[in-house]
Motif scaffolding. Structure first.
Motif, PDB file in Angstrom:
ATOM      1  N   LEU A 275      -5.581  10.860  -6.848  1.00  0.00           N
ATOM      2  CA  LEU A 275      -6.350  10.992  -5.598  1.00  0.00           C
ATOM      3  C   LEU A 275      -5.752  10.123  -4.500  1.00  0.00           C
ATOM      4  O   LEU A 275      -5.729  10.517  -3.314  1.00  0.00           O
ATOM      5  CB  LEU A 275      -7.813  10.608  -5.855  1.00  0.00           C
ATOM      6  N   ASP A 276      -5.265   8.917  -4.885  1.00  0.00           N
ATOM      7  CA  ASP A 276      -4.639   8.046  -3.885  1.00  0.00           C
ATOM      8  C   ASP A 276      -3.383   8.688  -3.325  1.00  0.00           C
ATOM      9  O   ASP A 276      -3.107   8.647  -2.116  1.00  0.00           O
ATOM     10  CB  ASP A 276      -4.299   6.699  -4.511  1.00  0.00           C
ATOM     11  N   VAL A 278      -2.613  11.988  -3.285  1.00  0.00           N
ATOM     12  CA  VAL A 278      -2.992  13.139  -2.453  1.00  0.00           C
ATOM     13  C   VAL A 278      -3.531  12.676  -1.103  1.00  0.00           C
ATOM     14  O   VAL A 278      -3.223  13.237  -0.033  1.00  0.00           O
ATOM     15  CB  VAL A 278      -4.018  14.007  -3.196  1.00  0.00           C
ATOM     16  N   GLY A 279      -4.339  11.622  -1.112  1.00  0.00           N
ATOM     17  CA  GLY A 279      -4.890  11.101   0.150  1.00  0.00           C
ATOM     18  C   GLY A 279      -3.797  10.569   1.056  1.00  0.00           C
ATOM     19  O   GLY A 279      -3.828  10.759   2.284  1.00  0.00           O
ATOM     20  N   GLY A 280      -2.784   9.908   0.457  1.00  0.00           N
ATOM     21  CA  GLY A 280      -1.678   9.380   1.241  1.00  0.00           C
ATOM     22  C   GLY A 280      -0.857  10.498   1.868  1.00  0.00           C
ATOM     23  O   GLY A 280      -0.461  10.412   3.044  1.00  0.00           O
ATOM     24  N   ALA A 282      -1.929  13.509   2.565  1.00  0.00           N
ATOM     25  CA  ALA A 282      -2.745  14.138   3.610  1.00  0.00           C
ATOM     26  C   ALA A 282      -2.730  13.309   4.881  1.00  0.00           C
ATOM     27  O   ALA A 282      -2.696  13.848   5.998  1.00  0.00           O
ATOM     28  CB  ALA A 282      -4.171  14.330   3.088  1.00  0.00           C
ATOM     29  N   ALA A 283      -2.757  11.995   4.706  1.00  0.00           N
ATOM     30  CA  ALA A 283      -2.753  11.126   5.884  1.00  0.00           C
ATOM     31  C   ALA A 283      -1.421  11.235   6.643  1.00  0.00           C
ATOM     32  O   ALA A 283      -1.385  11.252   7.870  1.00  0.00           O
ATOM     33  CB  ALA A 283      -3.007   9.680   5.453  1.00  0.00           C
TER      34      ALA A 283
END
Length: 285
Positions: A275-276, A278-280, A282-283
């Motif tokens: 999740l970290d 994927v979040g990175g 996306a950011a």
């Protein structure tokens, strides 16, 4: 999130415990077979000598025939308390100690002293501040009759001198591998059993019945103490084998539960990392 390293260390520790208890179970099983053979082998002799003493007592005049047969007012009791030297035998030690202490309560008002055989019983008697006439520890798993003779000598001498008026033996009776029963059995005065009519045989005694009874009764007391000690050892090894088997099973079950917990925690950690990432991504996008 659970600490993966702590769970791994705990799993390793539980597995090591399971190896130890498994090894102790196998050792106890090996000793148990030998102890059972020795304990059960003496029962026929014990039954036969009891039958002969009953016949001798009837012929020689009962209580008048020997001082070990004399019943007198009970002013003091002696208990031969037999327990293991080591623990890790389930509830066996606690059961025999509780049975003996309950017996003392039943005889409330009558002084009781002890011949203690085994360290576990000695610890309890010292802690409860009981009168200890003699103590025997370190008898081992294969005692001989010669090693138990000092116990018999103290019992016989104290009863003959009138220092005690009754002698009881507290021990763990071997019933089966799974069952060991705490028992308090009266040793002195010897109470000859009643002979069934079909077993009532007329013996010829030389030189006479009283002389034979006089030599046989001390041997009977010595044999009985030795036999009950062997039964206690058989009970101890059986109880230890069962206790170690249960401990091994519990350790294996705990290992499975901890492994499941470890896998869940590991999966949770991997999911969090994904999740970290994927979040990175996306950011940055």
């Amino acid at each position: 999130m659970a600490n993966l390293r702590a769970i791994r260390l705990r799993i390793r520790g539980v597995k090591n415990i399971a190896k130890i208890t498994r090894a102790m179970e196998m050792i106890a099983a090996s000793k148990m077979r030998r102890a059972q053979d020795r304990g059960l082998a003496g029962r026929p002799y014990r039954e036969k000598i009891t039958e002969v003493i009953a016949a001798l007592s009837a012929v020689s005049g009962g209580e008048a025939g020997h001082p070990l047969l004399v019943n007198r007012p009970v002013k003091k009791i002696m208990v031969v308390h037999i327990t293991p030297d080591r623990g890790l035998s389930g509830g066996l030690v606690g059961n025999i100690n509780r049975a003996t202490l309950a017996f003392i309560q039943e005889k409330k008002g009558t002084p009781v002293n002890f011949i203690v055989v085994g360290k576990k019983g000695l610890d309890v008697m010292r802690r409860t501040q009981r009168e200890i006439a003699a103590e025997f520890v370190g008898m081992g798993d294969k005692p001989t009759l010669q090693e138990t003779l000092p116990i018999s000598r103290i019992v016989i001498d104290d009863f003959k001198s009138g220092a005690v008026d009754e002698v009881w033996v507290a021990y763990s009776q071997f019933v089966s591998t799974m069952v060991q029963k705490p028992v308090l059995e009266k040793l002195l005065p010897v109470e000859p059993a009643e002979i069934e009519p079909q077993h009532n045989v007329e013996y010829i005694y030389e030189p006479d019945a009283a002389s034979v009874l006089g030599s046989l009764l001390p041997a009977y007391v010595e044999m009985k103490i030795f036999q009950l000690l062997l039964e206690s050892i058989a009970s101890e090894q059986s109880a230890r084998m069962v206790a170690m088997r249960n401990a091994t099973q519990n350790a294996n079950e705990l290992t499975e539960e901890l492994t499941l917990e470890y896998n869940k925690a590991r999966q949770e950690s991997i999911t969090g990392d994904l999740l970290d990432i994927v979040g990175g991504v996306a950011a940055l996008a």
